[in-house]
Motif scaffolding. Structure first.
Motif, PDB file in Angstrom:
ATOM      1  N   ALA A 221       3.194  16.973  20.327  1.00  0.00           N
ATOM      2  CA  ALA A 221       2.803  16.193  21.242  1.00  0.00           C
ATOM      3  C   ALA A 221       1.501  14.646  21.019  1.00  0.00           C
ATOM      4  N   ASN A 222       0.752  14.949  19.626  1.00  0.00           N
ATOM      5  CA  ASN A 222       0.125  13.436  19.219  1.00  0.00           C
ATOM      6  C   ASN A 222       0.437  13.430  18.126  1.00  0.00           C
ATOM      7  N   VAL A 223       0.113  11.882  18.300  1.00  0.00           N
ATOM      8  CA  VAL A 223       0.504  10.556  17.387  1.00  0.00           C
ATOM      9  C   VAL A 223      -1.118  10.282  16.647  1.00  0.00           C
ATOM     10  N   LYS A 254       5.753   6.697  10.255  1.00  0.00           N
ATOM     11  CA  LYS A 254       5.467   5.332   9.956  1.00  0.00           C
ATOM     12  C   LYS A 254       4.230   5.301  10.927  1.00  0.00           C
ATOM     13  N   SER A 255       3.740   5.608  11.561  1.00  0.00           N
ATOM     14  CA  SER A 255       3.133   5.428  12.541  1.00  0.00           C
ATOM     15  C   SER A 255       1.411   5.644  11.467  1.00  0.00           C
ATOM     16  N   ALA A 257       2.135   5.460   7.382  1.00  0.00           N
ATOM     17  CA  ALA A 257       2.666   4.092   6.553  1.00  0.00           C
ATOM     18  C   ALA A 257       1.814   3.003   7.607  1.00  0.00           C
ATOM     19  N   LEU A 258       1.788   2.410   8.787  1.00  0.00           N
ATOM     20  CA  LEU A 258       1.435   0.969   8.713  1.00  0.00           C
ATOM     21  C   LEU A 258      -0.449   1.442   9.070  1.00  0.00           C
ATOM     22  N   GLU A 259      -1.076   2.815   9.085  1.00  0.00           N
ATOM     23  CA  GLU A 259      -2.547   3.001   9.019  1.00  0.00           C
ATOM     24  C   GLU A 259      -3.103   2.587   8.452  1.00  0.00           C
ATOM     25  N   THR A 260      -2.728   2.993   6.629  1.00  0.00           N
ATOM     26  CA  THR A 260      -2.768   3.168   5.148  1.00  0.00           C
ATOM     27  C   THR A 260      -1.867   3.357   4.689  1.00  0.00           C
ATOM     28  N   ASP A 261      -2.860   2.560   3.197  1.00  0.00           N
ATOM     29  CA  ASP A 261      -1.515   1.990   1.909  1.00  0.00           C
ATOM     30  C   ASP A 261      -2.218   3.741   0.323  1.00  0.00           C
ATOM     31  N   TYR A 262      -2.290   4.592   2.084  1.00  0.00           N
ATOM     32  CA  TYR A 262      -2.503   5.859   0.797  1.00  0.00           C
ATOM     33  C   TYR A 262      -0.492   6.544   0.684  1.00  0.00           C
ATOM     34  N   PRO A 263      -0.722   6.975  -1.138  1.00  0.00           N
ATOM     35  CA  PRO A 263       0.338   7.206  -0.839  1.00  0.00           C
ATOM     36  C   PRO A 263       1.227   8.693   0.400  1.00  0.00           C
TER      37      PRO A 263
END
Length: 321
Positions: A221-223, A254-255, A257-263
């Motif tokens: 349930a958690n993001v 998606k979340s 990806a928006l928080e980090t530029d790590y692969p």
């Protein structure tokens, strides 16, 4: 009038403006290695997937090589299990032997070693147990030992999947101390306690003997919690972060990806694979169309790497196209 259909009139134009694509180099193919000789055991809940003994592993590696896949993820099924999962960190364990075999036969393959205790413990949990409780801190040295033993065998990437707190720091420290400063860690950072893992547990013989893994794997349930886990792993030394499973967790990818530029790696897990295969075998769906649409969704959400049991088929489709 704006006519956006001008860019959809044929496949060549659609390909010219396509925003997202799948490359063979994006794929990691998971493989199961079992003790014994002359073993090619079908995984009934995963059509087309087998457990291989090392003497027959070359058959599948040849198919992998022909399809142009260069990255594989190794899971081991030991002959003997015990309370402390000792075969996970045995330098002559099944995974360690398999890694040496693969690197000798195909030295250019990138071999990813899954690090966990669940396949090796008699109770099927990912850590040590006392009075029914998973012991987090006491498990960390064993995970570190397993990582170092796989790196010594030739693993190119270490992938801890256990979800113990602090495991990335423990493993990074141990790898560095043993001279493996340049061995990357692909962390199973946002690994959820999911119903999609059942076929894998058949394949790896890793179902827990009691209870479940909800005290250490994430609540589905958690993001926001996933973001915290990812940030923790990066701070502790992870080089690649993962979201697992993938299809029901595209919002999490998606979340992240928006928080980090790590692969970011997305694990297209066994249950996702099994559902598509079952529907395709019954003639209900076009397997190629569904698989490619699913994988594109993972890439579109922000994944760079896709771990998938469909990898051989996908590589063939890409090459043929």
């Amino acid at each position: 009038m704006i006519r956006r259909r001008r860019l959809r009139v044929n496949e060549t134009i659609r390909a010219l403006v396509r925003e997202t694509s799948i490359q063979i180099s994006d794929l990691i193919y998971p493989m199961f290695v079992v003790e014994g000789e002359n073993q090619k055991n079908p995984v009934e809940s995963m059509p087309g997937i087998y457990q291989y003994s090392i003497d027959r592993l070359g058959e599948e590696l040849e198919r992998v090589n022909i399809r142009g896949i260069k990255s594989i993820l190794i899971f081991g099924i030991p002959e003997h299990k015990d309370e402390v999962g000792s075969q996970a960190y045995n330098e002559n364990g099944i995974v360690q032997k398999a890694i040496r075999f693969i690197k000798k036969k195909y030295p250019d393959f990138v071999v990813v070693a899954d690090i966990c205790l669940c396949e090796y413990t008699s109770h099927g949990h990912c850590g040590l147990i006392k009075d029914g409780v998973i012991l987090n801190d006491e498990t960390l040295p064993l995970l570190a030992d397993a990582a170092v033993s796989c790196a010594k065998a030739g693993a190119d990437i270490i992938a801890p999947s256990d979800m113990m707190d602090g495991h990335i720091h423990a493993i990074r420290t141990a790898l560095d101390e043993h001279g493996f400063l340049h061995t990357p860690i692909m962390a199973y950072s946002a690994k959820y306690s999911s119903g999609y893992y059942s076929p894998f547990r058949d394949a790896a013989h890793s179902a827990p003997a009691f209870g479940d893994r909800k005290t250490y794997q994430m609540d589905y349930a958690n993001v926001k919690e996933a973001i915290r886990e990812v940030k923790d792993d990066i701070e502790e030394g992870a080089d690649i972060v993962m979201v697992k499973p993938a299809l029901a967790y595209l919002d999490v990818i998606k979340s992240v990806a928006l928080e980090t530029d790590y692969p970011i790696a997305a694990y297209n897990v066994s249950g996702e694979y099994a559902m598509v295969k079952a529907a395709a075998l019954n003639g209900w769906i076009d397997e190629k169309k569904i698989v490619m649409e699913n994988l594109i969704a993972m890439k579109r959400a922000g994944a760079k790497i896709i771990i998938t049991y469909h990898a051989l088929d996908v590589a063939g489709w890409i090459s043929n196209n």
